[in-house]
Design a protein around this motif. Structure first.
Motif, PDB file in Angstrom:
ATOM      1  N   GLY A  48     -31.189  -4.742  14.102  1.00 35.68           N
ATOM      2  CA  GLY A  48     -32.553  -5.004  13.639  1.00 35.68           C
ATOM      3  C   GLY A  48     -33.564  -4.079  14.283  1.00 35.68           C
ATOM      4  N   PHE A  49     -33.438  -3.861  15.590  1.00 39.81           N
ATOM      5  CA  PHE A  49     -34.343  -2.935  16.280  1.00 39.81           C
ATOM      6  C   PHE A  49     -34.205  -1.516  15.740  1.00 39.81           C
ATOM      7  CE2 PHE A  49     -34.351  -5.624  20.429  1.00 39.81           C
ATOM      8  CZ  PHE A  49     -35.333  -6.447  19.904  1.00 39.81           C
ATOM      9  N   LEU A  50     -32.954  -1.091  15.483  1.00 38.56           N
ATOM     10  CA  LEU A  50     -32.724   0.259  14.971  1.00 38.56           C
ATOM     11  C   LEU A  50     -33.282   0.432  13.557  1.00 38.56           C
ATOM     12  CD1 LEU A  50     -29.152   0.917  16.342  1.00 38.56           C
ATOM     13  CD2 LEU A  50     -31.224   2.144  16.964  1.00 38.56           C
ATOM     14  N   VAL A  51     -33.105  -0.571  12.711  1.00 36.42           N
ATOM     15  CA  VAL A  51     -33.649  -0.499  11.352  1.00 36.42           C
ATOM     16  C   VAL A  51     -35.169  -0.415  11.406  1.00 36.42           C
ATOM     17  CG1 VAL A  51     -34.010  -1.809   9.212  1.00 36.42           C
ATOM     18  CG2 VAL A  51     -31.718  -1.613  10.181  1.00 36.42           C
ATOM     19  N   PHE A  52     -35.781  -1.247  12.223  1.00 33.81           N
ATOM     20  CA  PHE A  52     -37.243  -1.240  12.322  1.00 33.81           C
ATOM     21  C   PHE A  52     -37.743   0.094  12.856  1.00 33.81           C
ATOM     22  CE2 PHE A  52     -41.251  -2.041  14.527  1.00 33.81           C
ATOM     23  CZ  PHE A  52     -41.987  -2.580  13.480  1.00 33.81           C
ATOM     24  N   LEU A  53     -37.085   0.615  13.893  1.00 32.41           N
ATOM     25  CA  LEU A  53     -37.503   1.894  14.462  1.00 32.41           C
ATOM     26  C   LEU A  53     -37.363   3.019  13.440  1.00 32.41           C
ATOM     27  CD1 LEU A  53     -38.424   3.537  16.921  1.00 32.41           C
ATOM     28  CD2 LEU A  53     -36.010   3.781  17.535  1.00 32.41           C
ATOM     29  N   ARG A  54     -36.249   3.050  12.733  1.00 31.97           N
ATOM     30  CA  ARG A  54     -36.034   4.089  11.719  1.00 31.97           C
ATOM     31  C   ARG A  54     -37.060   3.990  10.598  1.00 31.97           C
ATOM     32  NH1 ARG A  54     -34.251   9.139  11.528  1.00 31.97           N
ATOM     33  NH2 ARG A  54     -33.059   9.589   9.664  1.00 31.97           N
ATOM     34  N   TYR A  55     -37.398   2.780  10.206  1.00 32.72           N
ATOM     35  CA  TYR A  55     -38.414   2.563   9.174  1.00 32.72           C
ATOM     36  C   TYR A  55     -39.760   3.120   9.621  1.00 32.72           C
ATOM     37  CZ  TYR A  55     -41.275  -0.006   5.772  1.00 32.72           C
ATOM     38  OH  TYR A  55     -42.146  -0.336   4.776  1.00 32.72           O
ATOM     39  N   GLN A  56     -40.137   2.812  10.849  1.00 36.41           N
ATOM     40  CA  GLN A  56     -41.423   3.280  11.374  1.00 36.41           C
ATOM     41  C   GLN A  56     -41.471   4.806  11.437  1.00 36.41           C
ATOM     42  OE1 GLN A  56     -44.096   1.421  12.227  1.00 36.41           O
ATOM     43  NE2 GLN A  56     -43.141  -0.540  11.866  1.00 36.41           N
ATOM     44  N   ILE A  57     -40.389   5.412  11.884  1.00 38.05           N
ATOM     45  CA  ILE A  57     -40.343   6.871  11.982  1.00 38.05           C
ATOM     46  C   ILE A  57     -40.335   7.491  10.585  1.00 38.05           C
ATOM     47  CG2 ILE A  57     -38.895   8.819  12.683  1.00 38.05           C
ATOM     48  CD1 ILE A  57     -37.988   7.064  15.073  1.00 38.05           C
ATOM     49  N   TYR A  58     -39.552   6.929   9.674  1.00 35.38           N
ATOM     50  CA  TYR A  58     -39.424   7.463   8.313  1.00 35.38           C
ATOM     51  C   TYR A  58     -40.767   7.501   7.592  1.00 35.38           C
ATOM     52  CZ  TYR A  58     -37.690   7.982   3.525  1.00 35.38           C
ATOM     53  OH  TYR A  58     -37.452   8.425   2.256  1.00 35.38           O
ATOM     54  N   TYR A  59     -41.549   6.451   7.744  1.00 36.39           N
ATOM     55  CA  TYR A  59     -42.832   6.392   7.056  1.00 36.39           C
ATOM     56  C   TYR A  59     -43.983   6.980   7.872  1.00 36.39           C
ATOM     57  CZ  TYR A  59     -40.973   3.876   3.101  1.00 36.39           C
ATOM     58  OH  TYR A  59     -40.279   3.541   1.977  1.00 36.39           O
ATOM     59  N   GLY A  60     -43.687   7.532   9.023  1.00 38.15           N
ATOM     60  CA  GLY A  60     -44.682   8.263   9.794  1.00 38.15           C
ATOM     61  C   GLY A  60     -45.749   7.421  10.469  1.00 38.15           C
ATOM     62  N   TYR A  61     -45.406   6.213  10.863  1.00 32.68           N
ATOM     63  CA  TYR A  61     -46.368   5.376  11.571  1.00 32.68           C
ATOM     64  C   TYR A  61     -46.653   5.965  12.950  1.00 32.68           C
ATOM     65  CZ  TYR A  61     -45.852   1.742   8.049  1.00 32.68           C
ATOM     66  OH  TYR A  61     -45.854   1.054   6.880  1.00 32.68           O
ATOM     67  N   PRO A  62     -47.830   5.705  13.491  1.00 33.73           N
ATOM     68  CA  PRO A  62     -48.158   6.227  14.822  1.00 33.73           C
ATOM     69  C   PRO A  62     -47.209   5.679  15.885  1.00 33.73           C
ATOM     70  CG  PRO A  62     -50.108   5.270  13.783  1.00 33.73           C
ATOM     71  CD  PRO A  62     -48.944   4.958  12.906  1.00 33.73           C
ATOM     72  N   LEU A  63     -46.912   6.508  16.866  1.00 39.34           N
ATOM     73  CA  LEU A  63     -45.986   6.142  17.932  1.00 39.34           C
ATOM     74  C   LEU A  63     -46.402   4.860  18.647  1.00 39.34           C
ATOM     75  CD1 LEU A  63     -43.511   6.960  19.639  1.00 39.34           C
ATOM     76  CD2 LEU A  63     -45.078   8.258  21.077  1.00 39.34           C
ATOM     77  N   GLN A  64     -47.682   4.617  18.779  1.00 38.17           N
ATOM     78  CA  GLN A  64     -48.158   3.430  19.479  1.00 38.17           C
ATOM     79  C   GLN A  64     -47.742   2.138  18.792  1.00 38.17           C
ATOM     80  OE1 GLN A  64     -50.076   5.972  18.547  1.00 38.17           O
ATOM     81  NE2 GLN A  64     -50.791   6.892  20.443  1.00 38.17           N
ATOM     82  N   THR A  65     -47.420   2.181  17.520  1.00 42.00           N
ATOM     83  CA  THR A  65     -47.047   0.964  16.802  1.00 42.00           C
ATOM     84  C   THR A  65     -45.596   0.562  17.020  1.00 42.00           C
ATOM     85  OG1 THR A  65     -46.501   2.180  14.772  1.00 42.00           O
ATOM     86  CG2 THR A  65     -48.762   1.352  14.987  1.00 42.00           C
ATOM     87  N   TYR A  66     -44.786   1.474  17.551  1.00 36.94           N
ATOM     88  CA  TYR A  66     -43.376   1.139  17.759  1.00 36.94           C
ATOM     89  C   TYR A  66     -42.832   1.669  19.083  1.00 36.94           C
ATOM     90  CZ  TYR A  66     -42.575   5.888  15.966  1.00 36.94           C
ATOM     91  OH  TYR A  66     -42.592   7.234  15.757  1.00 36.94           O
ATOM     92  N   LEU A  67     -43.686   1.972  20.016  1.00 33.48           N
ATOM     93  CA  LEU A  67     -43.272   2.569  21.286  1.00 33.48           C
ATOM     94  C   LEU A  67     -42.321   1.686  22.078  1.00 33.48           C
ATOM     95  CD1 LEU A  67     -43.603   4.919  23.255  1.00 33.48           C
ATOM     96  CD2 LEU A  67     -45.570   3.725  24.221  1.00 33.48           C
ATOM     97  N   GLU A  68     -42.439   0.375  21.952  1.00 25.41           N
ATOM     98  CA  GLU A  68     -41.591  -0.514  22.746  1.00 25.41           C
ATOM     99  C   GLU A  68     -40.156  -0.594  22.213  1.00 25.41           C
ATOM    100  OE1 GLU A  68     -43.722  -3.069  19.715  1.00 25.41           O
ATOM    101  OE2 GLU A  68     -44.339  -1.524  21.108  1.00 25.41           O
ATOM    102  N   TYR A  69     -39.925  -0.240  20.958  1.00 27.14           N
ATOM    103  CA  TYR A  69     -38.587  -0.387  20.384  1.00 27.14           C
ATOM    104  C   TYR A  69     -37.533   0.535  21.001  1.00 27.14           C
ATOM    105  CZ  TYR A  69     -40.025  -4.002  17.322  1.00 27.14           C
ATOM    106  OH  TYR A  69     -40.464  -5.200  16.856  1.00 27.14           O
ATOM    107  N   PRO A  70     -37.838   1.795  21.300  1.00 27.32           N
ATOM    108  CA  PRO A  70     -36.822   2.595  22.004  1.00 27.32           C
ATOM    109  C   PRO A  70     -36.445   1.996  23.364  1.00 27.32           C
ATOM    110  CG  PRO A  70     -38.484   4.028  21.079  1.00 27.32           C
ATOM    111  CD  PRO A  70     -38.965   2.620  20.887  1.00 27.32           C
TER     112      PRO A  70
END
Length: 122
Positions: A48-70
């Motif tokens: 689930g974390f990997l899918v969410f992270l990949r989704y955020q990166i794929y759609y170009g969301y700002p790093l601050q919105t998903y920084l905790e997932y890595p």
């Protein structure tokens, strides 16, 4: 004032996520056993974390919105290695790594795949 509160929320979220799994990791190490840790739920959480992270990166969301997932993914990966080690299944680590790595790239082969994965993970 609002900007200060937003910054505080951002950094406090990041700090909590940085240490979220540490008590569980410490308990597994101290016990020398992975008893009580569900491999299936750990794999599901990691996926689930990997899918969410990949989704955020794929759609170009700002790093601050998903920084905790890595950070959460790294902690889950370490916990997964401990669970596999204490259960005597270290040979499966390579299989899981290959599955997650392959899934990381398969998710973005087509736009509908990542969208479907995000809906399924939610």
């Amino acid at each position: 004032m609002a900007l200060t509160l937003l910054e505080l929320a951002h950094w406090s979220t990041w700090a909590v996520c940085a240490v979220l799994k540490l008590p569980q990791l410490a308990a597994v190490l101290a016990a020398g056993s992975a008893r009580g840790v569900s491999l299936g739920s750990l794999l599901l959480e990691l996926a689930g974390f990997l899918v969410f992270l990949r989704y955020q990166i794929y759609y170009g969301y700002p790093l601050q919105t998903y920084l905790e997932y890595p950070i959460l993914i790294a902690q889950d990966a370490v916990l997964l290695l401990f669970v596999l080690r204490f259960n005597g299944n270290m040979k499966r680590a390579l299989l899981y790594a290959a599955m997650f790595w392959g899934g990381w790239y398969v998710l973005t082969l087509r736009r509908w795949i990542i969208d479907l994965a995000m809906v399924s993970a939610a």
